[in-house]
Design a protein around this motif. Structure first.
Motif, PDB file in Angstrom:
ATOM      1  N   MET B   1       5.339   0.707  56.133  1.00  9.86           N
ATOM      2  CA  MET B   1       3.974   0.938  55.667  1.00  9.86           C
ATOM      3  C   MET B   1       3.463  -0.319  54.976  1.00  9.86           C
ATOM      4  O   MET B   1       4.213  -0.989  54.272  1.00  9.86           O
ATOM      5  CB  MET B   1       3.981   2.112  54.670  1.00  9.86           C
ATOM      6  N   LYS B   2       2.207  -0.584  55.216  1.00  6.65           N
ATOM      7  CA  LYS B   2       1.605  -1.748  54.550  1.00  6.65           C
ATOM      8  C   LYS B   2       0.668  -1.245  53.464  1.00  6.65           C
ATOM      9  O   LYS B   2      -0.136  -0.328  53.700  1.00  6.65           O
ATOM     10  CB  LYS B   2       0.826  -2.567  55.584  1.00  6.65           C
ATOM     11  N   ILE B   3       0.765  -1.837  52.302  1.00  6.50           N
ATOM     12  CA  ILE B   3      -0.152  -1.472  51.205  1.00  6.50           C
ATOM     13  C   ILE B   3      -1.053  -2.655  50.923  1.00  6.50           C
ATOM     14  O   ILE B   3      -0.593  -3.790  50.797  1.00  6.50           O
ATOM     15  CB  ILE B   3       0.616  -1.115  49.916  1.00  6.50           C
ATOM     16  N   MET B   4      -2.349  -2.390  50.823  1.00 10.28           N
ATOM     17  CA  MET B   4      -3.275  -3.449  50.438  1.00 10.28           C
ATOM     18  C   MET B   4      -3.772  -3.158  49.028  1.00 10.28           C
ATOM     19  O   MET B   4      -4.151  -2.024  48.720  1.00 10.28           O
ATOM     20  CB  MET B   4      -4.457  -3.524  51.403  1.00 10.28           C
ATOM     21  N   VAL B   5      -3.724  -4.171  48.182  1.00  9.30           N
ATOM     22  CA  VAL B   5      -4.184  -4.006  46.799  1.00  9.30           C
ATOM     23  C   VAL B   5      -5.345  -4.957  46.574  1.00  9.30           C
ATOM     24  O   VAL B   5      -5.237  -6.154  46.841  1.00  9.30           O
ATOM     25  CB  VAL B   5      -3.057  -4.339  45.801  1.00  9.30           C
ATOM     26  N   ALA B   6      -6.469  -4.409  46.111  1.00  9.43           N
ATOM     27  CA  ALA B   6      -7.626  -5.260  45.828  1.00  9.43           C
ATOM     28  C   ALA B   6      -7.647  -5.566  44.333  1.00  9.43           C
ATOM     29  O   ALA B   6      -7.562  -4.655  43.514  1.00  9.43           O
ATOM     30  CB  ALA B   6      -8.907  -4.543  46.245  1.00  9.43           C
ATOM     31  N   VAL B   7      -7.739  -6.850  43.995  1.00  8.85           N
ATOM     32  CA  VAL B   7      -7.742  -7.234  42.583  1.00  8.85           C
ATOM     33  C   VAL B   7      -8.988  -8.054  42.283  1.00  8.85           C
ATOM     34  O   VAL B   7      -9.557  -8.698  43.159  1.00  8.85           O
ATOM     35  CB  VAL B   7      -6.474  -8.036  42.200  1.00  8.85           C
ATOM     36  N   LYS B   8      -9.380  -8.005  40.985  1.00  7.20           N
ATOM     37  CA  LYS B   8     -10.594  -8.714  40.595  1.00  7.20           C
ATOM     38  C   LYS B   8     -10.294  -9.660  39.437  1.00  7.20           C
ATOM     39  O   LYS B   8      -9.507  -9.331  38.541  1.00  7.20           O
ATOM     40  CB  LYS B   8     -11.665  -7.698  40.176  1.00  7.20           C
ATOM     41  N   ARG B   9     -10.921 -10.795  39.459  1.00  4.49           N
ATOM     42  CA  ARG B   9     -10.778 -11.775  38.379  1.00  4.49           C
ATOM     43  C   ARG B   9     -11.876 -11.514  37.350  1.00  4.49           C
ATOM     44  O   ARG B   9     -13.063 -11.566  37.687  1.00  4.49           O
ATOM     45  CB  ARG B   9     -10.922 -13.189  38.945  1.00  4.49           C
ATOM     46  N   VAL B  10     -11.455 -11.204  36.125  1.00  3.19           N
ATOM     47  CA  VAL B  10     -12.423 -10.868  35.074  1.00  3.19           C
ATOM     48  C   VAL B  10     -12.120 -11.684  33.829  1.00  3.19           C
ATOM     49  O   VAL B  10     -11.091 -12.349  33.747  1.00  3.19           O
ATOM     50  CB  VAL B  10     -12.366  -9.363  34.724  1.00  3.19           C
ATOM     51  N   ILE B  11     -13.015 -11.588  32.853  1.00  9.12           N
ATOM     52  CA  ILE B  11     -12.756 -12.235  31.562  1.00  9.12           C
ATOM     53  C   ILE B  11     -11.574 -11.528  30.916  1.00  9.12           C
ATOM     54  O   ILE B  11     -11.473 -10.302  30.964  1.00  9.12           O
ATOM     55  CB  ILE B  11     -13.997 -12.151  30.648  1.00  9.12           C
ATOM     56  N   ASP B  12     -10.663 -12.296  30.334  1.00 12.24           N
ATOM     57  CA  ASP B  12      -9.472 -11.736  29.705  1.00 12.24           C
ATOM     58  C   ASP B  12      -9.834 -10.654  28.681  1.00 12.24           C
ATOM     59  O   ASP B  12     -10.788 -10.784  27.927  1.00 12.24           O
ATOM     60  CB  ASP B  12      -8.700 -12.874  29.008  1.00 12.24           C
ATOM     61  N   TYR B  13      -9.034  -9.629  28.682  1.00 14.36           N
ATOM     62  CA  TYR B  13      -9.273  -8.445  27.854  1.00 14.36           C
ATOM     63  C   TYR B  13      -9.466  -8.763  26.379  1.00 14.36           C
ATOM     64  O   TYR B  13     -10.259  -8.136  25.691  1.00 14.36           O
ATOM     65  CB  TYR B  13      -8.095  -7.501  28.069  1.00 14.36           C
ATOM     66  N   ALA B  14      -8.748  -9.766  25.857  1.00 19.97           N
ATOM     67  CA  ALA B  14      -8.769 -10.011  24.411  1.00 19.97           C
ATOM     68  C   ALA B  14      -9.874 -10.972  23.974  1.00 19.97           C
ATOM     69  O   ALA B  14     -10.051 -11.201  22.791  1.00 19.97           O
ATOM     70  CB  ALA B  14      -7.414 -10.562  23.979  1.00 19.97           C
ATOM     71  N   VAL B  15     -10.601 -11.538  24.922  1.00 19.32           N
ATOM     72  CA  VAL B  15     -11.615 -12.526  24.561  1.00 19.32           C
ATOM     73  C   VAL B  15     -12.840 -11.847  23.963  1.00 19.32           C
ATOM     74  O   VAL B  15     -13.259 -10.787  24.413  1.00 19.32           O
ATOM     75  CB  VAL B  15     -12.014 -13.329  25.819  1.00 19.32           C
ATOM     76  N   LYS B  16     -13.410 -12.486  22.959  1.00 16.04           N
ATOM     77  CA  LYS B  16     -14.629 -11.955  22.357  1.00 16.04           C
ATOM     78  C   LYS B  16     -15.808 -12.365  23.250  1.00 16.04           C
ATOM     79  O   LYS B  16     -16.078 -13.536  23.433  1.00 16.04           O
ATOM     80  CB  LYS B  16     -14.792 -12.569  20.966  1.00 16.04           C
ATOM     81  N   ILE B  17     -16.516 -11.382  23.778  1.00 10.20           N
ATOM     82  CA  ILE B  17     -17.584 -11.655  24.748  1.00 10.20           C
ATOM     83  C   ILE B  17     -18.835 -12.149  24.030  1.00 10.20           C
ATOM     84  O   ILE B  17     -19.191 -11.632  22.965  1.00 10.20           O
ATOM     85  CB  ILE B  17     -17.940 -10.358  25.509  1.00 10.20           C
ATOM     86  N   ARG B  18     -19.456 -13.150  24.628  1.00 12.52           N
ATOM     87  CA  ARG B  18     -20.739 -13.598  24.055  1.00 12.52           C
ATOM     88  C   ARG B  18     -21.807 -13.556  25.148  1.00 12.52           C
ATOM     89  O   ARG B  18     -21.553 -13.950  26.290  1.00 12.52           O
ATOM     90  CB  ARG B  18     -20.589 -15.016  23.530  1.00 12.52           C
ATOM     91  N   VAL B  19     -22.968 -13.119  24.774  1.00 13.64           N
ATOM     92  CA  VAL B  19     -24.064 -13.014  25.740  1.00 13.64           C
ATOM     93  C   VAL B  19     -24.749 -14.366  25.852  1.00 13.64           C
ATOM     94  O   VAL B  19     -24.935 -15.058  24.866  1.00 13.64           O
ATOM     95  CB  VAL B  19     -25.065 -11.928  25.284  1.00 13.64           C
ATOM     96  N   LYS B  20     -25.103 -14.720  27.070  1.00 17.51           N
ATOM     97  CA  LYS B  20     -25.793 -16.011  27.275  1.00 17.51           C
ATOM     98  C   LYS B  20     -27.143 -15.975  26.596  1.00 17.51           C
ATOM     99  O   LYS B  20     -27.782 -14.924  26.477  1.00 17.51           O
ATOM    100  CB  LYS B  20     -25.995 -16.263  28.778  1.00 17.51           C
ATOM    101  N   ALA B  21     -27.599 -17.146  26.185  1.00 12.78           N
ATOM    102  CA  ALA B  21     -28.857 -17.218  25.436  1.00 12.78           C
ATOM    103  C   ALA B  21     -30.040 -16.693  26.245  1.00 12.78           C
ATOM    104  O   ALA B  21     -30.962 -16.091  25.688  1.00 12.78           O
ATOM    105  CB  ALA B  21     -29.112 -18.660  25.010  1.00 12.78           C
ATOM    106  N   ASP B  22     -29.987 -16.871  27.583  1.00 13.51           N
ATOM    107  CA  ASP B  22     -31.134 -16.417  28.376  1.00 13.51           C
ATOM    108  C   ASP B  22     -30.988 -14.965  28.815  1.00 13.51           C
ATOM    109  O   ASP B  22     -31.772 -14.482  29.634  1.00 13.51           O
ATOM    110  CB  ASP B  22     -31.312 -17.331  29.605  1.00 13.51           C
ATOM    111  N   LYS B  23     -30.032 -14.266  28.272  1.00 16.08           N
ATOM    112  CA  LYS B  23     -29.814 -12.838  28.517  1.00 16.08           C
ATOM    113  C   LYS B  23     -29.570 -12.506  29.987  1.00 16.08           C
ATOM    114  O   LYS B  23     -29.784 -11.369  30.428  1.00 16.08           O
ATOM    115  CB  LYS B  23     -31.032 -12.010  28.037  1.00 16.08           C
ATOM    116  N   SER B  24     -29.125 -13.488  30.769  1.00 13.10           N
ATOM    117  CA  SER B  24     -28.919 -13.192  32.188  1.00 13.10           C
ATOM    118  C   SER B  24     -27.504 -12.713  32.457  1.00 13.10           C
ATOM    119  O   SER B  24     -27.203 -12.257  33.549  1.00 13.10           O
ATOM    120  CB  SER B  24     -29.192 -14.451  33.023  1.00 13.10           C
ATOM    121  N   GLY B  25     -26.664 -12.852  31.479  1.00 11.71           N
ATOM    122  CA  GLY B  25     -25.284 -12.414  31.687  1.00 11.71           C
ATOM    123  C   GLY B  25     -24.439 -12.782  30.481  1.00 11.71           C
ATOM    124  O   GLY B  25     -24.974 -13.075  29.416  1.00 11.71           O
ATOM    125  N   VAL B  26     -23.124 -12.779  30.666  1.00 15.79           N
ATOM    126  CA  VAL B  26     -22.240 -13.178  29.572  1.00 15.79           C
ATOM    127  C   VAL B  26     -21.711 -14.586  29.840  1.00 15.79           C
ATOM    128  O   VAL B  26     -21.690 -15.047  30.978  1.00 15.79           O
ATOM    129  CB  VAL B  26     -21.072 -12.180  29.394  1.00 15.79           C
TER     130      VAL B  26
END
Lengths: 582, 251
Positions: B1-26
């Motif tokens: 059997m073949k298993i396919m796993v889809a993974v996503k690259r995201v900001i690390d869980y422990a990082v403090k998120i900051r919003v961009k000044a132009d409010k278009s994203g982080v």
């Protein structure tokens, strides 16, 4: 009864050495002058820990090695001029009768300085302030003061100086050598209320703040602006920057950012006579005159009270990698260190060592910890961290380093953290060993600086010496040559302590190491100072102490062996003629 | 059997998120990135199934710009056999991701598709369900336990639902999305990290999969949540009652 003590009793009867009397039972009272004694009570070490903190040292330079098993006869052979240490079964420091005790009008005066809120006489709060973090030392101070400004600190100290009241400056009370708690009824001056950040220059990275700021809070504040504190230690949630500076705290990142002696740009201190000395420069380079602030960094509150600190803080870099290695033997660990310095170079930010017993201790007693290398079965582990500004560049360097250490066989097995949660789990183990040891039972804690080749030898030698009596655990900052040697036993025992001390101090002295790498001397180690510093150096320290604090009111009984004496000639501590045993 | 796993690259869980000044994203520049924690758990489950003998091959898949290669290397270092990188610089939303995965599933023909239940950056919790719908495969989402019989063609999934735990038996091929308590992902060991360098990462473009990337969602604005107001100390119970009645209006 211990043979040494039995023989000692015999000596009392023989009165061979007329100048002192040997301990009769638990009593080391040799000083004939009527002095008020108080037994320093220990909550956990009550029947064991001690030696009389007397002025008697055996000079290591003279080749004198005192062992508990030494026959009294051989002790007699010592030259009378050399002073000999004895063991009693309780730490006994005599309260210096020069210090007055607290009176009601003193309380009123303090209230007029700091306000009613700044004077604390509540029983529970006093117990907490009187007891150190390890619950080894407990003082009997009746009063805790919390000044809010430097001016208040100055007025308090001026008053105490005039009234001959001893003072203990206190910060987060996280020290491990009993330096932050009173021995008797000294007035506790806690700087925790002085926790303002005065200014922060985001271009130069220079932080100016009051001494009571908690390290973690400072780290969070400057972290938001892209900087990080140059020191990091397990106690960061409680320790205050004034205390860090006064004890020259080391920690996990000393390897990368250097010691506080380099990072502190300026200090404001209050001297023993209440004078406020403003050395709060914010310049990285300032070669104008003598750099007096260096005296106060690491003097553990005995030369002055630090009230403000000016610190150079490094930029917080985003690319952090953490790896956990298992090594076959200690030589491999040394080789990994060499490779790391060469290949990781400027991005290396921490290099910690954990031996198998330490790892087992942490995994057993700390909830939620996970063995990173469950199948390795090795006895030596390393925790390595790199911090840099460019993830790709750092990953390349790390990969090259990993490949070469694996190829050369220095590393038997290892894991690399893939995200910060995994990295935190590695650090949880390393930072939690101290706590785990505390939970495991009785622990005798030592902190030595040794050259890399001797770093682990002392652990092995002590392990052989103690056999099955106790578990000897070694871990620490291998990158700085600082080993934390801990002896874990089910309970505190005289016989065990006598096997450990002064064996470990003598071992360290023989190999030209330091008997206290980063913990300081506090109340625990003034008697061991001579193992690592020459008599002349100690005499020079005593001269400075006499110069800056002639009445000896700042943190008495600690750091220097001569400070609990009633005299103004500190050098006499080493003068056999006027030696007074307290 | 073949298993396919889809993974996503995201900001690390422990990082403090900051919003961009132009409010278009982080802010994502110079910020530590990592594999989505739920994707790690999904991959770990796939590896455990392979180690138990239920699967022969584990393929890890990620979509995005060139930095996805790092996340795929992490997946390979954990033990996956092969990696596929769908390279695109467009911003991808769950439906597009599901369509790309459908294209991959049709060419790779895996027997099981494992994903994290949601990504910690958008918290969408849609991709798994959408791909199951597109492929007409059964789905077991929020899985806290995955069990297979040797040689059987069905899988039993225990799901964490509001009412408790639900057990479903799914006929393979199936889509399973991993929840937090499914397992604890392994650390990437040095030997595996070295081996991962030699494992292949094949590059695929959306056009090759027959998917036209269209923007079906438009991010209007990204703002920080309102700051928590400081609490107020009250001096007495009367004052508390007064405030509850007149200011908070809850009594």
């Amino acid at each position: 009864m211990h043979p040494a003590r039995r023989a000692a009793d015999g000596l009392v009867r023989a009165r061979l050495l007329g100048r002192w009397s040997w301990p009769l039972s638990f009593d080391c009272s040799i000083n004939r002058a009527a002095q008020r004694d108080a037994l320093v009570s220990h909550r956990r070490l009550c029947t064991n820990r001690a030696r009389c903190l007397n002025k008697e040292y055996a000079s290591v330079n003279e080749g004198f090695f005192w062992t508990p098993e030494a026959e009294i006869g051989s002790l007699l052979k010592r030259h009378v001029k050399h002073q000999i240490r004895r063991f009693a079964t309780s730490t006994k420091v005599n309260r210096n009768s020069r210090f007055d005790s607290l009176k009601t009008n003193d309380m009123e005066h303090f209230k007029s300085i700091v306000g009613a809120k700044g004077v604390i006489v509540d029983k529970d709060e006093l117990v907490a302030a009187n007891t150190d973090w390890m619950h080894k030392y407990q003082g009997h101070s009746q009063i805790l003061l919390r000044p809010q400004t430097t001016q208040q600190v100055s007025e308090i100290i001026t008053y105490c100086n005039s009234r001959n009241l001893a003072v203990v400056p206190q910060g987060g009370n996280t020290g491990l050598v009993g330096g932050s708690v009173p021995v008797f009824d000294e007035v506790i001056v806690n700087l925790g209320a002085m926790n303002k950040i005065i200014e922060f220059d985001e271009v130069s990275g220079i932080l100016v703040c009051e001494a009571g700021c908690i390290l973690e809070n400072l780290d969070n504040f400057i972290g938001g602006k892209g900087f990080t504190m140059p020191l990091d230690l397990g106690a960061k949630g409680s320790c205050q920057i004034g205390g860090n500076v006064s004890t020259n705290a080391g920690g996990l990142r000393l390897l990368r950012y250097g010691s506080l002696h380099g990072n502190v740009l300026g200090l404001e201190v209050v001297l023993a006579d209440g004078e406020v000395v403003n050395m709060l420069g914010t310049l990285v380079k300032d070669n104008t005159g003598y750099d007096m602030k260096q005296l106060f960094i690491g003097s553990e509150g005995t030369l002055g009270v630090v009230t403000k600190v000016s610190l150079l803080v490094p930029a917080k870099l985003g690319s952090v990698n953490t790896a956990f290695f298992a090594c076959e033997d200690y030589t491999s660990c040394q080789n990994v260190l060499k490779e790391a310095k060469r290949q990781l170079g400027e991005i290396l930010s921490a290099f910690e060592f954990i031996d198998r017993p330490a790892l087992d201790m942490a995994l057993t007693h700390l909830p939620g910890t996970r063995d990173p290398l469950p199948q390795s079965g090795k006895n030596f582990y390393l925790l390595i961290e790199t911090t840099g500004s460019n993830e790709t560049h750092d990953k390349e360097k790390l990969d090259a380093f990993l490949e070469s250490t694996m190829e050369k066989g220095f590393v038997a097995d290892g894991v690399v953290a893939q995200d910060s949660t995994q990295a935190a789990s590695f650090w949880q183990i390393r930072e939690g060993i101290s706590e785990a040891l505390g939970k495991a039972g009785a622990v005798y804690k030592y902190d030595f600086s040794l050259s890399p080749e001797h770093f682990y030898k002392i652990v092995e030698d002590l392990r052989d010496r103690l056999g099955s009596d106790a578990v000897v655990v070694g871990y620490g900052h291998l990158g700085d040559g600082n080993v934390h040697l801990n002896v874990s036993a089910r309970e505190y025992k005289d016989e065990l302590l006598e096997k450990v001390e002064p064996y470990v101090f003598e071992w360290v002295a023989k190999h030209k190491g330091s008997v206290s790498a980063e913990h300081g001397l506090g109340l625990m180690k003034p008697h061991a100072l001579h193992y690592s510093k020459s008599a002349e150096a100690i005499a020079l320290m005593e001269r400075f102490k006499a110069l800056l604090d002639p009445k000896g009111i700042l943190n008495p009984y600690k750091v220097l062996p001569g400070t609990s004496k009633t005299v103004s000639t500190p050098a006499s501590a080493l003068n056999a003629e006027s030696a007074v045993v307290v | 059997m073949k298993i396919m796993v889809a993974v996503k690259r995201v900001i690390d869980y422990a990082v403090k998120i900051r919003v961009k000044a132009d409010k278009s994203g982080v802010e994502t520049t110079n910020v530590k990135m990592a594999m989505n924690p739920f994707c790690e758990i999904a991959l770990e489950e796939a590896l455990r199934l392979r180690e138990a003998g239920h699967a022969k091959e584990v393929v890890v898949v990620s979509m995005g710009g060139p930095q996805c290669a790092e996340t795929l290397r992490t997946g390979l270092a954990m033990g996956a056999d092969r990696a596929i990188h769908v390279s695109t610089t467009e911003l991808l939303h769950p439906l597009t991701v599901a369509k790309l995965l459908r294209g991959l599933a049709e060419s790779e023909k895996p027997n099981m598709l494992l994903l994290g239940k949601q990504a910690i950056d958008d918290d969408a919790n849609q991709t798994g369900q959408m791909i199951a719908g597109l492929l007409h495969w059964p789905q077991g989402t929020f899985a806290s336990k995955v069990a297979m019989e040797k040689g059987s063609d069905s899988v039993v999934v225990e799901r964490e639902v509001d009412g408790g735990l639900e057990s479903l038996k799914l006929q393979l091929p199936a889509v399973i999305t991993a929840d937090l308590r499914l397992n604890q992902p392994r650390y990437a060991t040095l030997p595996n990290i070295m081996k991962a360098k030699k494992k292949p990462i094949s590059q695929v473009t959306p056009e090759q999969l027959g998917v036209k990337i269209s923007r079906d969602l438009e991010i209007v604005e990204v703002i920080e949540p309102p700051k928590r107001k400081a609490g107020v100390m009250v001096a007495s119970v009367d004052e508390l009652l007064d405030k509850l009645k007149n200011e908070a209006r809850v009594i």
